[in-house]
Structure formats: structure tokens, C-alpha cells
Design an enzyme around this catalytic site. Structure first.
Site, short mmCIF file in Angstrom:
data_model
loop_
_atom_site.label_atom_id
_atom_site.label_comp_id
_atom_site.label_asym_id
_atom_site.label_seq_id
_atom_site.Cartn_x
_atom_site.Cartn_y
_atom_site.Cartn_z
N HIS A 101 -9.21 -4.04 9.68
CA HIS A 101 -9.85 -3.68 8.17
C HIS A 101 -10.06 -5.22 7.83
CE1 HIS A 101 -7.73 0.21 7.07
NE2 HIS A 101 -6.58 -0.63 7.82
N HIS B 201 -7.15 -2.82 14.86
CA HIS B 201 -7.19 -1.99 13.37
C HIS B 201 -7.48 -2.62 12.88
CE1 HIS B 201 -6.58 2.18 11.43
NE2 HIS B 201 -5.74 1.47 10.46
N GLU B 202 -5.83 -3.06 12.02
CA GLU B 202 -5.86 -4.40 10.95
C GLU B 202 -6.21 -5.19 11.02
OE1 GLU B 202 -3.06 -2.77 9.31
OE2 GLU B 202 -2.36 -1.22 11.28
N ALA C 42 1.80 -0.46 10.42
CA ALA C 42 1.51 -1.80 10.45
C ALA C 42 0.60 -1.38 9.16
CB ALA C 42 0.91 -2.31 11.29
N MET C 43 0.15 -3.25 8.10
CA MET C 43 0.03 -2.80 7.88
C MET C 43 -1.04 -4.17 7.20
SD MET C 43 -1.04 -1.96 4.51
CE MET C 43 -1.89 -2.57 2.94
N GLU D 174 -10.44 3.78 6.40
CA GLU D 174 -8.95 4.33 7.27
C GLU D 174 -9.62 5.07 8.02
OE1 GLU D 174 -6.56 2.94 8.11
OE2 GLU D 174 -6.19 2.41 6.19
N GLU E 105 0.62 -1.18 -0.11
CA GLU E 105 0.07 -0.28 -0.31
C GLU E 105 0.91 1.05 0.31
OE1 GLU E 105 -2.88 0.44 2.92
OE2 GLU E 105 -3.67 2.32 2.16
N1 PHE Z 1 -3.13 0.92 5.90
C1 PHE Z 1 -2.00 0.92 7.16
C2 PHE Z 1 -3.19 0.85 8.49
O1 PHE Z 1 -3.93 1.86 8.04
C3 PHE Z 1 -1.74 2.07 6.58
C4 PHE Z 1 0.04 2.41 5.54
C5 PHE Z 1 -0.82 3.18 4.74
C6 PHE Z 1 1.18 1.39 5.77
C7 PHE Z 1 0.41 2.70 3.69
C8 PHE Z 1 1.80 0.95 5.59
C9 PHE Z 1 1.71 1.67 4.01
O2 PHE Z 1 -3.50 0.42 8.73
ZN ZN Z 2 -5.90 1.82 8.41
#
Ligand code: PHE
Ligand code: ZN
Length: 878
Positions: free
Chosen positions: A308, A304-305, A269-270, A327, A127
């Protein structure tokens, strides 16, 4: 292409992709410098796109080793390559396959986007647009594909091989030195959710049974030797999975869920499908290396992750303009989770503090943008507090406006209707229109209009008529590109507080909704409450029901009444903050005339408050903490002299600390826990109050502060108390401080995550010597510009130091600008975030403003800037 000339990408230009990719088969042979990627894509024309269009695949820093279309090598005349990717001019107007081979050098990838190595571990970050650094692809979130990934590596180098989805095969290769694993993810996903990991990792694991009966293997992977620090993350994962089943009716959908911690990571984090990759700062925890704040962040970010998986993965974004769709909503969900796990009012106060310090300041400066931006040059610069935190506030307001039941029905409808799609904010809101029967067209303006609205409130009691008339007016300041603002829909949760508590709310005004919410959707509004038996004190914006600035016509004594009598905890806290803020704003402009009187009024109120046997320590810790200097500066808003602001803050804190020193010291004794450390909310709350008290004593009575601080450091059995002792000592210049800093540094010499906090504590010292100290610390063996956490600790800490970053001689700006330029060559994302530290430069007094501007210009005119840094520099100066 020069970065300044990067095209502006506009929401209104969105078009569906001309091509779709149904399946992706990746065969990746991991090697430190020559990783081979074979990709096979099954493509077909998108019925919603242009028939006969060329196929334009994204690629970044790639060259193809070979390209085969339907297994036939593609003639060089049939395609062209550019810095942006690969175009096949006339692909067949039907489904076909494409095989492309690329070679990567993960060891040389310092941008930490795409495939890279972190302490020897192969990992990916895709991302927003990192997948195009791995292979050529339609790298946009509305192209969703089913992935099968074969990973191969040397067994000693990468005994663990992970990717998204479920493991379908794994075996040693002939010869016994190499092995492979095949992962299959049945859920179609956009490329930004792809991930792989390969390396030597330890793990902790646990079986989990979902509410709908699926057995899931959960695991948290960490660097060898650190499995003892992974338990809290795993425990948090189990709790948030249960919570999502119970509160949102969401079950997990794969047989495995893996979390991997890496030490080099640009963000927190991702949420890669089934394989979340984390900055290790948000995974690793034990009592001596993680603070209470870390335990809370880990719990929140794990949640949070995980959340998602539904809000982001199952339902993803049509395009990056819709980033807040995943988000903002997911932040809202993690905030709700933490509120349920801990104290709701305390969590709300902490979140509002963060919102004000990060988002309100962004909204007040040159980088202000709507929750859903309309245009961008570099999407990585839009992972902002506005998209995340204000995005979450918008969801919270929606819930307040339509009510809990309609909100739940709307969410259920959204999950049902949009599952498996790449959706938009409009599609999301439509679900709530249907569920509530309300028109949300006006509400949707929150997504389009930047800037923090101000609500001005005034009230008048008529004793004869027993009525109370409340007037509310709203306005929003101009922001870049939006000079003229429209009124927004502001839910103002309120109460009227009398001597014995809340008074009944009766009004015939249609603006008053159930639950004591007044909806302000016009420039102004006046409403009359009837049958009000006594002169009330209004308690407005309870629970911080909207992300606005509130200006009240209440005097300090009314506010102190709210502090003791309001049934809304948030507003009790807010009342005292407002009393302090008013005096601090005045003093921050150089008028100290009310400071001593306010100090004694606050001291008295706090003294009574702290003596209450029913005191909630976590809440009290929030109450004791005055608005930060940066918040005062933001409230002043123009011609700010940071030294004066800081001086005012110090003086008020010292006066309160001095007046309460004895009581605070006694309170500290009564709050001391004797048992073993636990990160749970209530002991953490006691530590928070104890340590807040220590800070005040250190300012009010430095000699006793130093004594208590050193004693606490010696006795502490946990990092929270050690850090608080260090922070208190940094307020007191002298040899004892330097000695403690040195001892702390030695104690944690081999713990980089703790050293980050140690570096930051030093970088935040509000003294002229700090810049020299920070420059010296850049030579510390643990420091490296290559590691984002180290940079954020030391350099980010300095950039957050109000008086030292904003030194009158401009040296602070020059220092940060030089680092931004140096860092941009290796890691543009971290460099551009650091440059964001200049976001409030326009509010400074003229001398500093000129020096900050010169530093920004120096950055902006540097040749070969990344798009990331060029974009921030240009917007900051516009
Ligand atoms: N999508 C991730 C999050 O909020 C954030 C993120 C964005 C991590 C871009 C890496 C690169 O939870
Ligand atoms: Zn997020």
C-alpha cells in the site's frame, strides 16, 4: 439524525474541497481518560473549489475546548457545531491558520475508531473516517497534508511513542517522569493514513538497504514478552520489500518502517504511512501458537500493507468510491507476491475458493454492489470481497488482456504520473490505454456492473474437417439497482486437450489472442479452430482467467480426462471439483441417484492420482477437498434446505473417505516429517495433505479417524497438526471428542488467538447441540464481546455454520440478531459485519427464509441503530 435517514453519498456529487490543508501540527498528551489534542492547521482556499465558501470541518463525538484563527480566539458567533462537526461561516478568503484543542477519552472508545486503547496500548485507526474522532478536520482522502506530531506521555505507561514518518526529536521532560517524541512525515498524506502508538511494547528490528540506497530501520512491535513471535512478520517484511523492488520497481521512501501488533482491531491491518498497525493475529507466530495458514496470512498481509505504500499511500484515492483503486490493486500485488514465494497454482486455487465463497455469494444476494459502488450510506460497509477480491480479479484480467509487457509499462506510467495525487479509476485505466494502445472503455464496465456473469460453453468436433467449433455465451443476473445487464469483456484462457496433451490452437477468428486467450465481449461468440487432429476436450478459463461461473457441456468422463491430462493445474483441480459439484447439487436438491456412482468414479480417479510418485502434496490437498456445503448451496441458489445439502456433502465425503481409507492412512505415514517444524511451503503442503486425508478418514471410518486423530494430537509439535486433529475429532460425536476439546482448551487457556480457533472449531460443529454449546462458551473466561477476534471466532464461526445458523426453528437467526443488536451499542463495525452473515437468506427454502426475514426485521426496527447496522439491515431486506 436517525441512522435510516443518513444521507446517500453519490459518486456523481463529487466536488473538490473548497479548502486545502497544507500542514498539520499535532501536539498530543496521552492520558487514559483525558488525552489532550492540540492541532494547528495551515489552510488555504483550493483554486479548484468555491471561493468564499464556509469551512466545514468534520468532527465525530468531539467538542472543541478552544478555537483560534490566526492565533485569535474565534467568536462563538463565527462558527457553529453539530453532530457532524464544526462550520466556520466566513473564514478569510486567503491562507490562514487554525488552532483547535480537543480532549479525548481513549479508554471509553469501544468503537475502535479514532484513538483507543488496546490492552493498555494507545493506538489509532483512522480509515475510513476515524481521524475526525481525534480532531476537527477535512476528513476526505483528496485533502493531503504534511504532518508533524509531538507525542507526550508518562514514561512508565508509554515508553514507546510512535507516529508516521521519521523520528526528529525525543527526550525526557524535566522531572524525569514524562517524555516526548516528535515525528515528521515529509510525504503529504490524507488523514486516514495518520497513526500514533504509545505503550509498553517489545520489538524486533533489522536494518534494510533499499535497491536505490536508502538505509531503513525496520521494526515489529508486540506486547511485552511476545518478541519471540515477531520474527516471521519481520522476515516477511524484508522479503516483500525486495520483491516490490524487483517486480514493480518500487523502493521504500522513509528512514523507518514500523509495524505494531495490537489485540483489539476491527479489521486485519492498516497501512498508515510508515506505521502499519496490525491485528496481532496477523503478526504473532510460533509453531505452537500459529498454524501454517496463519504463517501464510501473516506473510500475505504484511506484504499487502507494505505494498500500500505505493498503491494507496503515494497514490491515494480521490474519494471512497475509488476504494478498489488501492484495495483491488494491492490484493493483486499481494497475491502475486505469495504466488512467487510459494506455489502459484496452489495459491490461485486457494484464492479462487475464497473468491467464490465470499464474493460470489455477496454478488448473488441483496448486498451485491459494483467493484466501484455508485452510492453509499456508510463507507465502512464497502470494505467487501467485491471491492477487494473481485477488484483484484479485474486487475488480473487487465493484465491477461493487454499482456505482461503493456501491463508493466502501464503500472510504471501510473506510478510516475499519479505519484503524490489522489487518483481515480479513470486515471488508472488511462495509463493502460496509453501503454497498450487498446481501448479499455468496454473493459471498464467491470467496475460499474455488479453480479457474477455466467459463461455457457459448448463445442463440437468435425472429424472430417478436422475442426472444432466452440460457442460461448455470457449473461449476468440482475442485482439490486441494476436490473438490466450489458455484456462484459471476458478473457477466456483456453486450450484443447488431446490424448497426448495440448493441441495447437489455430483459428482465423479475431477473438483469439496470443497465448490462447479468447475475448468474449459480446453476448455470444462462436469460433472455429482448424487443423485439430483429434476430438479434443476443451480446457476453458485456465487459471481462472475471469471471475465468472462457467457452465460446460462436458460429461464426467471428459472432466476426468482433464483431471489427468490438462497442462493447466487450476483446471485439473477444477475438473474434479465440477464432477463433485454436479452430483452434490443434484443430491442437495434431494436427488441422491448419482451420488454413489460419482463417489466411486471420484474414488478411482483420486486413488490413481494419489499413487503418483510425482504428487505435489499442496496441490493434492486442494484436490482432496470437495466443494464446501455453502458452495453447493450457492450453486443450487433457490429453495435451499441446508440439512439436505450438508447431508449430501457428508455422504459423498464419507463414501470417498471409506473407499480410500487404507490408502490415505498409508499416505499419511509417508508424508510425516521428522525434522523440526518449518512453515515453508513444502512441509506445509505435506501437512495440508496429511490433514485433508485425516478429515476424510474421520468421515469414512470414524473409528480409525478417531484413533489417528487422537494419536496425532498427542504427537504433534505444531499447532497445524493439533488443530487438524481437533477438527477431525469434531466430526465424530462422543466422549473422546469432548475430552479432546477440554484438553485443548486447557492447553491453550492463556493463548487467546489459539482459543479463537478452538471456539470456532466448536461453533462449526454441524449438530443440533451447537447453539447451546456456543451460548455456554460465551461465558468462557477468555470470551468477550469487546474483542473483535473473539467475536469473529465464536460468533462468526457459528454464523458460518450452514446447518446451525440456518436451523429450521430459526433459533440461529435469533441468536445472531440479538448479538448484533447488543454489539451495535459498543462496536457498530463488528456488529454490521456480523449482520452480513444473513447475506444469502433469500436462497433458502420458504420456512427458513421467513424466519431469517423476521430476524432481520427485528434488527432493522431496533431503535437507535448505528448507521452501519441500519444500512446492512435495510439493504438486506430491500
Ligand atoms: N486498508 C486496510 C487494508 O486493506 C483495511 C482497513 C480498512 C483497516 C478500514 C481498517 C479500517 O489494508
Ligand atoms: Zn488494503
Amino acid at each position: 439524525m436517525r441512522a435510516e435517514d443518513a444521507p446517500l453519498i453519490r459518486l456523481e456529487d463529487y466536488r473538490p474541497s473548497d479548502w486545502l490543508i497544507d500542514t498539520v501540527d499535532l501536539d498530543i498528551v496521552l492520558d487514559p481518560t483525558r488525552t489532550r489534542v492540540r492541532s494547528q492547521l495551515q489552510l488555504r482556499p483550493n483554486p479548484a473549489g468555491h471561493a468564499g465558501a464556509p469551512l466545514v470541518l468534520d468532527g465525530d463525538e468531539l467538542t472543541p475546548d478552544s478555537i483560534l484563527l490566526d492565533d485569535v480566539p474565534l467568536d462563538p458567533s463565527a462558527y457553529s457545531l453539530s453532530a457532524q462537526g464544526l462550520t466556520i461561516h466566513a473564514p478569510p478568503a486567503r491562507a490562514f491558520s487554525l488552532r483547535i484543542e480537543t480532549t479525548l477519552d481513549p479508554g471509553a472508545n469501544t468503537k475502535l475508531m479514532g484513538l483507543y486503547r488496546s490492552s493498555g496500548v494507545y493506538c489509532t485507526q483512522c480509515e475510513a473516517d476515524g481521524f475526525r474522532r481525534i480532531t476537527y478536520f477535512l476528513d476526505r482522502p483528496d485533502v493531503m497534508s504534511v504532518y508533524t506530531v509531538r507525542l507526550e506521555a508518562e514514561k512508565t505507561q508509554a515508553p514507546v511513542l510512535l507516529s508516521n514518518g521519521n523520528l526528529v526529536a525525543a527526550a525526557e521532560l524535566p522531572g524525569g517522569e514524562r517524555h516526548f517524541a516528535v515525528w515528521h512525515d515529509p510525504h503529504p498524506k490524507p488523514a486516514y493514513l495518520f497513526a500514533l502508538v504509545g505503550g509498553k511494547l517489545d520489538h524486533v528490528r533489522q536494518d534494510y538497504m533499499t535497491a536505490d540506497g536508502r538505509k531503513v530501520e525496520l521494526a515489529v512491535y508486540v506486547e511485552p514478552g511476545k518478541a519471540g513471535r515477531a520474527g516471521w512478520a519481520l522476515d516477511s517484511l524484508v522479503r516483500c520489500m525486495r520483491w516490490d523492488e524487483r517486480v514493480f520497481g518500487r523502493n521504500y521512501d522513509l528512514d523507518v518502517f514500523n509495524v505494531v501488533a495490537v489485540s483489539d482491531f476491527n479489521m486485519g491491518a492498516m497501512e498508515n504511512k510508515g506505521l502499519n498497525i496490525f491485528n496481532d493475529k496477523y503478526v504473532l507466530a510460533d509453531p505452537l501458537t500459529a498454524s501454517d495458514g496463519d504463517y501464510a496470512s501473516i506473510e500475505a498481509i504484511i506484504a499487502h500493507e507494505y505494498f500500500h505504500n505505493w498503491t494507496g499511500n503515494r497514490i491515494t484515492c480521490r474519494d471512497w468510491f475509488q476504494l478498489c483503486l488501492k484495495e483491488g490493486l494491492t490484493v493483486f500485488r499481494d497475491q502475486e507476491f505469495s504466488s512467487d514465494e510459494r506455489s502459484r497454482p496452489v495459491k490461485r486455487i486457494a484464492d479462487v475458493r475464497t473468491l467464490r465463497s465470499t464474493q460470489f455469494s455477496e454478488d448473488a444476494g441483496p448486498l451485491a454492489h459494483p467493484v466501484r459502488p455508485r452510492a453509499y450510506k456508510e463507507i465502512n460497509n464497502f470494505y467487501t470481497p467485491t471491492v477487494y477480491e473481485k477488484g483484484a480479479e479485474v486487475i488480473r484480467m487487465l493484465k491477461v488482456l493487454i499482456g505482461e509487457d503493456a501491463f508493466t509499462r502501464g503500472m510504471d506510467l501510473y506510478f510516475e504520473r499519479c505519484d503524490g495525487t489522489a487518483a481515480t479509476i479513470e486515471e488508472f485505466l488511462d495509463c493502460f490505454v496509453e501503454a497498450s494502445g487498446q481501448d479499455l472503455a468496454h473493459f471498464a464496465r467491470w467496475y460499474e456492473q455488479a453480479g457474477t456473469p455466467t459463461v455457457v460453453a459448448s463445442g463440437k468436433y468435425d472429424a472430417q474437417a478436422r475442426s472444432y467449433k466452440l460457442q460461448l455465451a455470457q449473461s449476468t443476473p440482475a442485482t439490486p439497482g441494476q436490473s438490466h445487464k450489458q455484456p462484459v469483456v471476458i478473457p477466456v484462457a483456453l486450450g484443447l486437450v488431446g490424448k497426448g496433451g495440448d493441441l495447437p490452437l489455430t483459428s482465423i477468428s479475431p477473438a483469439l489472442k496470443a497465448g490462447g486467450v479468447v475475448v468474449l465481449d459480446q453476448p455470444s461468440l462462436s469460433l472455429t479452430f482448424t487443423d485439430v487432429p483429434e476430438a479434443p476436450t476443451p480446457s476453458l478459463l485456465r487459471g481462472f482467467s475471469a471471475p465468472v461461473r462457467l457452465e460446460l457441456d462436458l460429461g464426467d468422463s471428459d472432466l476426468l480426462t482433464l483431471f489427468t491430462a490438462d497442462s493447466d493445474s487450476f483446471n485439473r483441480w477444477q475438473a474434479l471439483q465440477t464432477v463433485a459439484m454436479r452430483t452434490l447439487v443434484r443430491a442437495g436438491k434431494g436427488d441422491m441417484s448419482t451420488l454413489d456412482a460419482t463417489a466411486s468414479a471420484l474414488g478411482k480417479a483420486l486413488s490413481g492420482f494419489l499413487a503418483d510418485p510425482a504428487l505435489d502434496p499442496a496441490f493434492a490437498a486442494q484436490v482432496l477437498r470437495l466443494p464446501a456445503p455453502a458452495d453447493i448451496a450457492r450453486e443450487i441458489g433457490i429453495d435451499v434446505d441446508p440439512d439436505v445439502v450438508h447431508g449430501a456433502h457428508r455422504r459423498l465425503s464419507a463414501a470417498i473417505g471409506g473407499a480410500l481409507a487404507g490408502q490415505l492412512a498409508d499416505l499419511r505415514v509417508s508424508l510425516t516429517d521428522r525434522g523440526p517444524y518449518s512453515p515453508a511451503a513444502s512441509p506445509a503442503g505435506r501437512r495440508a495433505l496429511r490433514n485433508e486425508a485425516l478429515g476424510l478418514i474421520a468421515l469414512g471410518e470414524p473409528a480409525s479417524g478417531a484413533r489417528l486423530g487422537l494419536a496425532q494430537f498427542a504427537e504433534a509439535d505444531n499447532l497445524t497438526d493439533r488443530l487438524a486433529a481437533l477438527a477431525a475429532m469434531t466430526l465424530i460425536p462422543g466422549a473422546e471428542r469432548e475430552d479432546l476439546i477440554a484438553r485443548f482448551g486447557e492447553l491453550y487457556a492463556r493463548e487467546p488467538l489459539v482459543l479463537d480457533k478452538w471456539l470456532m472449531a466448536q461453533a462449526l460443529i454441524a449438530e443440533d447441540g451447537t447453539l447451546t454449546r456456543v451460548k455456554g462458551l460465551m461465558n468462557h473466561p477468555a470470551f468477550s464481546l469487546g474483542n473483535p477476534n473473539r467475536v469473529r471466532g465464536l460468533i462468526g464461526g457459528f454464523a458460518a455454520n450452514l446447518t446451525q445458523f440456518n436451523r429450521a426453528d430459526g433459533e440461529g437467526y435469533g441468536f445472531i440478531a440479538d448479538i448484533v443488536i447488543a454489539l451495535d451499542r459498543t462496536n457498530p463495525q463488528v456488529a454490521s459485519r456480523l449482520l452480513g452473515s444473513f447475506k444469502s437468506w433469500r436462497m433458502l427454502e420458504a420456512g427458513r427464509r421467513a424466519k431469517a426475514e423476521a430476524a432481520l426485521r427485528m434488527v432493522q426496527t431496533t431503535p437507535n441503530l448505528s448507521r452501519d447496522v441500519a444500512d446492512i439491515a435495510t439493504r438486506s431486506l430491500a
